[in-house]
Motif scaffolding. Sequence first.
Motif, mmCIF file in Angstrom:
data_model
loop_
_atom_site.group_PDB
_atom_site.id
_atom_site.type_symbol
_atom_site.label_atom_id
_atom_site.label_comp_id
_atom_site.label_asym_id
_atom_site.label_seq_id
_atom_site.Cartn_x
_atom_site.Cartn_y
_atom_site.Cartn_z
ATOM 1 N N LEU A 117 -47.023 -37.252 -80.772
ATOM 2 C CA LEU A 117 -48.134 -37.677 -81.412
ATOM 3 C C LEU A 117 -48.486 -35.935 -82.616
ATOM 4 O O LEU A 117 -49.515 -36.926 -83.127
ATOM 5 C CB LEU A 117 -49.017 -36.709 -79.912
ATOM 6 C CG LEU A 117 -50.689 -36.350 -80.394
ATOM 7 C CD1 LEU A 117 -51.480 -37.609 -80.008
ATOM 8 C CD2 LEU A 117 -51.622 -35.725 -78.693
ATOM 9 N N GLN A 118 -48.202 -35.081 -82.669
ATOM 10 C CA GLN A 118 -48.622 -34.051 -83.474
ATOM 11 C C GLN A 118 -48.509 -34.396 -85.199
ATOM 12 O O GLN A 118 -48.978 -34.902 -86.207
ATOM 13 C CB GLN A 118 -48.171 -33.158 -84.107
ATOM 14 C CG GLN A 118 -48.694 -31.678 -84.781
ATOM 15 C CD GLN A 118 -49.884 -31.315 -84.980
ATOM 16 O OE1 GLN A 118 -50.650 -30.774 -83.865
ATOM 17 N NE2 GLN A 118 -50.660 -31.578 -85.686
ATOM 18 N N ASN A 119 -47.202 -35.543 -85.131
ATOM 19 C CA ASN A 119 -46.923 -36.342 -86.767
ATOM 20 C C ASN A 119 -47.654 -36.631 -86.810
ATOM 21 O O ASN A 119 -48.253 -37.582 -88.075
ATOM 22 C CB ASN A 119 -45.471 -37.125 -86.508
ATOM 23 C CG ASN A 119 -44.450 -36.039 -86.295
ATOM 24 O OD1 ASN A 119 -44.422 -34.589 -87.068
ATOM 25 N ND2 ASN A 119 -43.428 -35.809 -86.242
ATOM 26 N N ASP A 120 -48.386 -37.687 -85.689
ATOM 27 C CA ASP A 120 -49.241 -39.129 -86.166
ATOM 28 C C ASP A 120 -51.003 -38.546 -86.051
ATOM 29 O O ASP A 120 -50.589 -39.323 -87.244
ATOM 30 C CB ASP A 120 -49.469 -39.369 -84.242
ATOM 31 C CG ASP A 120 -48.040 -40.749 -84.358
ATOM 32 O OD1 ASP A 120 -47.056 -41.354 -84.809
ATOM 33 O OD2 ASP A 120 -48.482 -41.263 -83.359
ATOM 34 N N MET A 121 -51.198 -37.177 -85.862
ATOM 35 C CA MET A 121 -52.329 -36.865 -85.778
ATOM 36 C C MET A 121 -51.952 -35.999 -87.687
ATOM 37 O O MET A 121 -52.804 -36.521 -88.407
ATOM 38 C CB MET A 121 -52.626 -35.878 -84.949
ATOM 39 C CG MET A 121 -52.741 -36.056 -83.767
ATOM 40 S SD MET A 121 -53.611 -34.463 -82.901
ATOM 41 C CE MET A 121 -54.605 -33.645 -83.771
ATOM 42 N N ASP A 122 -50.454 -36.007 -88.164
ATOM 43 C CA ASP A 122 -50.606 -35.492 -89.500
ATOM 44 C C ASP A 122 -50.941 -36.722 -90.311
ATOM 45 O O ASP A 122 -51.392 -36.578 -91.459
ATOM 46 C CB ASP A 122 -49.413 -34.355 -89.528
ATOM 47 C CG ASP A 122 -49.116 -33.111 -88.454
ATOM 48 O OD1 ASP A 122 -50.730 -32.671 -88.671
ATOM 49 O OD2 ASP A 122 -48.360 -32.651 -88.450
ATOM 50 N N ARG A 123 -50.099 -37.476 -89.888
ATOM 51 C CA ARG A 123 -50.152 -38.963 -90.677
ATOM 52 C C ARG A 123 -51.292 -39.243 -91.256
ATOM 53 O O ARG A 123 -51.362 -39.778 -91.747
ATOM 54 C CB ARG A 123 -49.009 -39.456 -90.340
ATOM 55 C CG ARG A 123 -48.324 -40.605 -90.725
ATOM 56 C CD ARG A 123 -47.876 -41.861 -90.389
ATOM 57 N NE ARG A 123 -48.835 -42.370 -89.613
ATOM 58 C CZ ARG A 123 -48.473 -42.546 -88.125
ATOM 59 N NH1 ARG A 123 -47.865 -43.231 -87.999
ATOM 60 N NH2 ARG A 123 -49.069 -43.379 -87.453
ATOM 61 N N LEU A 124 -52.272 -39.396 -89.652
ATOM 62 C CA LEU A 124 -53.711 -40.202 -89.911
ATOM 63 C C LEU A 124 -54.543 -39.165 -90.851
ATOM 64 O O LEU A 124 -54.977 -39.070 -91.057
ATOM 65 C CB LEU A 124 -54.040 -40.105 -88.365
ATOM 66 C CG LEU A 124 -53.073 -41.264 -88.056
ATOM 67 C CD1 LEU A 124 -53.953 -41.537 -86.657
ATOM 68 C CD2 LEU A 124 -53.714 -42.689 -88.266
#
Length: 127
Positions: A117-124
């Motif tokens: 989830l953190q990786n997805d948030m960082d990417r977005l």
Amino acid sequence: MSDTTNIYDEIPDFDTIGGHLSKARDVSGMSAKQLALRLGVKTSTIKAWESDRSQPGAHRLNTLCGLLSVSVSWVLHGVGAAPVEAEDEGDDLEALGSRLDKLRHLHAETGNLIRRLQNDMDRLGTN
């Protein structure tokens, strides 16, 4: 419920909200009076909920489920964390070890989900 199953994969048990509350209270070993005292309601209110003459309000539902160690989805829909009845053999060392292993597995799985989830948030956030 297995570790990889979600509530949408389960088949609901089709009992009523009152039936679920009654079963969970019975498994917990609490009397209606004890539960009522802990929730700050009358015993007659607990009995009305369990007999489907009324339903707990949203402001009480989370506390009620917490006290009974069940999920809100199980009380409302018959899927999710249901009450766990005590096993006849008790909590021997092997059973406790098994429960600890399961908890460690769930902890690791939760950590993986948080990282994803953190990786997805960082990417977005960088787009």
